[in-house]
Enzyme design. Structure first.
Site, short mmCIF file in Angstrom:
data_model
loop_
_atom_site.label_atom_id
_atom_site.label_comp_id
_atom_site.label_asym_id
_atom_site.label_seq_id
_atom_site.Cartn_x
_atom_site.Cartn_y
_atom_site.Cartn_z
N ASN A 1 0.88 -1.16 0.00
CA ASN A 1 0.00 0.00 0.00
C ASN A 1 0.92 1.22 0.00
OD1 ASN A 1 -1.83 2.06 0.45
ND2 ASN A 1 -2.93 1.01 2.07
N LYS A 44 3.37 0.67 3.17
CA LYS A 44 2.93 -0.35 4.11
C LYS A 44 3.01 -1.71 3.41
CE LYS A 44 -0.32 2.75 6.44
NZ LYS A 44 -1.74 3.02 6.76
N ARG A 57 -2.74 -2.12 -3.46
CA ARG A 57 -3.93 -1.26 -3.36
C ARG A 57 -3.77 -0.11 -4.34
NH1 ARG A 57 -4.58 3.61 0.00
NH2 ARG A 57 -6.78 4.18 0.07
N HIS A 87 -12.45 3.55 -0.15
CA HIS A 87 -12.35 2.63 1.01
C HIS A 87 -13.01 1.29 0.73
CE1 HIS A 87 -11.88 6.44 3.65
NE2 HIS A 87 -10.70 5.86 3.52
N HIS A 139 -16.32 3.72 8.16
CA HIS A 139 -14.86 3.62 8.18
C HIS A 139 -14.32 4.99 8.60
CE1 HIS A 139 -10.83 2.27 6.60
NE2 HIS A 139 -10.68 3.59 6.62
N ARG A 185 -8.76 16.81 5.89
CA ARG A 185 -9.56 17.09 4.69
C ARG A 185 -10.91 17.67 5.08
NH1 ARG A 185 -8.97 11.31 1.77
NH2 ARG A 185 -7.42 10.76 3.36
N ASP A 205 -5.39 14.40 14.89
CA ASP A 205 -5.51 13.10 15.55
C ASP A 205 -6.61 13.15 16.61
OD1 ASP A 205 -4.99 10.88 17.46
OD2 ASP A 205 -3.21 10.57 16.23
N ARG A 241 -7.25 11.22 19.05
CA ARG A 241 -6.76 10.95 20.41
C ARG A 241 -6.26 12.23 21.07
NH1 ARG A 241 -2.83 6.30 18.31
NH2 ARG A 241 -2.61 7.99 16.79
N GLY A 275 -9.32 3.60 12.34
CA GLY A 275 -8.64 4.01 13.56
C GLY A 275 -9.53 4.67 14.59
N ILE A 276 -10.38 5.60 14.15
CA ILE A 276 -11.29 6.27 15.08
C ILE A 276 -12.47 5.36 15.41
CG2 ILE A 276 -12.87 8.22 15.35
CD1 ILE A 276 -11.01 9.85 13.55
N ASN A 328 -11.39 2.68 17.90
CA ASN A 328 -10.73 3.04 19.15
C ASN A 328 -11.34 4.19 19.94
OD1 ASN A 328 -8.38 1.17 18.93
ND2 ASN A 328 -7.98 2.35 17.09
N GLU A 350 -7.53 -4.37 5.34
CA GLU A 350 -7.44 -4.22 3.89
C GLU A 350 -6.36 -5.10 3.30
OE1 GLU A 350 -8.55 0.44 3.28
OE2 GLU A 350 -7.00 -0.04 4.77
#
Length: 389
Positions: free
Chosen positions: A9, A16, A91, A179, A206, A239, A281, A283, A326-327, A330, A375
């Site tokens: 990716n 990745k 990807r 996605h 997502h 974005r 982020d 978090r 991720g969000i 978590n 993915e």
């Protein structure tokens, strides 16, 4: 000898990688960050997600996608002696109108995908650079590309078009959705483990640095919040998401901004980062005492709930809601606020189950699930399937 399928990716500044055996069991992952920069670094993890030792490598080892790929694989070989790459899956963000299935790489295909770069200028060239890097590093090894847009290619016309003169639609200015690899994975999990949920009207959120939502019925994408580009729909890490086109005209006319400046603003300086002035982020925002951070979170949750409602309308209701990314995976806070806003639709969650990130968190009519996406596994499956391994 370890025979493995490699997944790639490739981004503008990252790479990745995933390694899978022939039974699609994960072996290891690698992440090259800040590619081509002096701060470039490599992280390796084993099949359980534990950190693996990283050899001494310098910035020159990550100067290009090809060098980064070779460096990461060299690090893998330290822990997996006799590693043999038998197939490589990639990807690709944009497959356009014509590509709805994984495809073996050919020069003709790459040339066609290059012509789609204007549709995804911040992603497509880097994805293709990863493909070319792997074909250079592994001559003769088969490569397969998987498209983030493919899962959405069966949308009905009303979800596929914009209200522009028809010839623009024929030229490719339409809603593609993205996605798709993530949505395909979530759908496969539901099909295998909760077919009764999958049989209903499912909305999958997502939510991550890039974020979108998809309405799925019977394993088919019905509608998506992302449209022509990865900029549209939800607010994201940096974005803007949904935006009146008149704002862009204003920026051009009154602020005298050119295309490059507007692109930088909308893709890299907006979203959670731009609204909060603190971070992209979630978090960091949740831990911040800055009131603007809280406002950014509130706006994000409001938009997610509003878009879930719109996708439910596209299916005539909602029976299942899945959070991933991720969000989504978590942030108990985001899930709680979004679900509270959707209480009128039968979305209710157990506070303790949500706080502990349990798989099933619902107490109401709508089945609410938290499912980590994968993915890379979808790409590995495609490589194995398309190449008949």
């Amino acid at each position: 000898m370890t025979r493995a399928i490699l997944t790639l990716n490739a981004g503008s500044s990252s790479l990745k990688l995933g390694l899978f055996d022939e039974e699609l069991t994960a072996l290891a992952t690698a992440h090259v960050d800040r590619l081509a920069a002096p701060e470039a670094s490599l992280k390796l993890k084993d099949a359980e997600g534990a950190a693996m030792p990283v050899p001494n490598l310098g910035p020159d080892d990550f100067a290009t996608h090809t060098l980064a790929l070779r460096s990461a694989l060299s690090a893998f070989r330290n822990d997996l002696p006799g590693l043999e790459i038998i197939a490589i899956g990639h990807r690709i963000v944009h497959g356009g109108v014509d590509h709805a299935e994984p495809e073996p790489v050919t020069e003709v295909l790459l040339d066609h995908l290059e012509r789609l770069s204007p549709f995804a200028p911040l992603h497509q060239p880097h994805n293709l650079a990863g493909v070319r890097a792997s074909t250079e590093a592994f001559p003769g090894v088969p490569n397969v590309v998987c498209f983030d847009t493919a899962f959405h290619r069966g949308h009905p016309f009303v979800e596929d078009t914009y209200a522009l003169p028809r010839h623009y639609y024929e030229k490719g200015l339409r809603r593609y959705g993205f996605h798709g690899l993530s949505y395909e994975y979530i759908d496969s999990v539901l099909a295998a483990e909760e077919p009764e949920v999958r049989a209903g009207r499912v909305v999958v959120a997502h939510l991550g640095s890039g974020a979108s939502i998809c309405a799925i019925r019977g394993g088919k994408s019905i509608a998506s919040t992302m449209g022509f580009s990865t900029l549209s729909g939800l607010p994201m890490g940096s974005r803007a998401g949904e935006l009146d086109a008149g704002v862009v005209l204003y920026l051009m006319d009154q602020e005298k901004m050119g295309a490059a400046e507007i692109t930088e603003l909308l893709f890299k300086r907006s979203g959670l980062l731009g609204m909060s002035g603190v971070s992209n982020d979630m978090r960091t925002l949740e831990a911040s005492k800055d009131p603007h951070a809280r406002e950014a979170i509130d706006y994000f949750c409001h938009r997610v709930a509003r878009e879930i409602a719109s996708l439910a309308a596209a299916m005539g209701g909602i029976d299942g809601l899945v959070f991933c990314g991720g969000i989504g995976e978590n942030s108990a806070l985001v899930r709680a606020e979004v679900c509270e806003a959707l209480g009128w639709a039968g979305v209710e969650v157990d506070a303790e189950a949500n706080a502990t990130h349990a798989r099933a968190i619902s107490t109401g009519r709508v089945a609410v699930r938290v499912i980590p996406t994968n993915e890379e596994l979808v790409i590995a499956r495609a490589a194995k399937g398309a190449l008949k391994l």
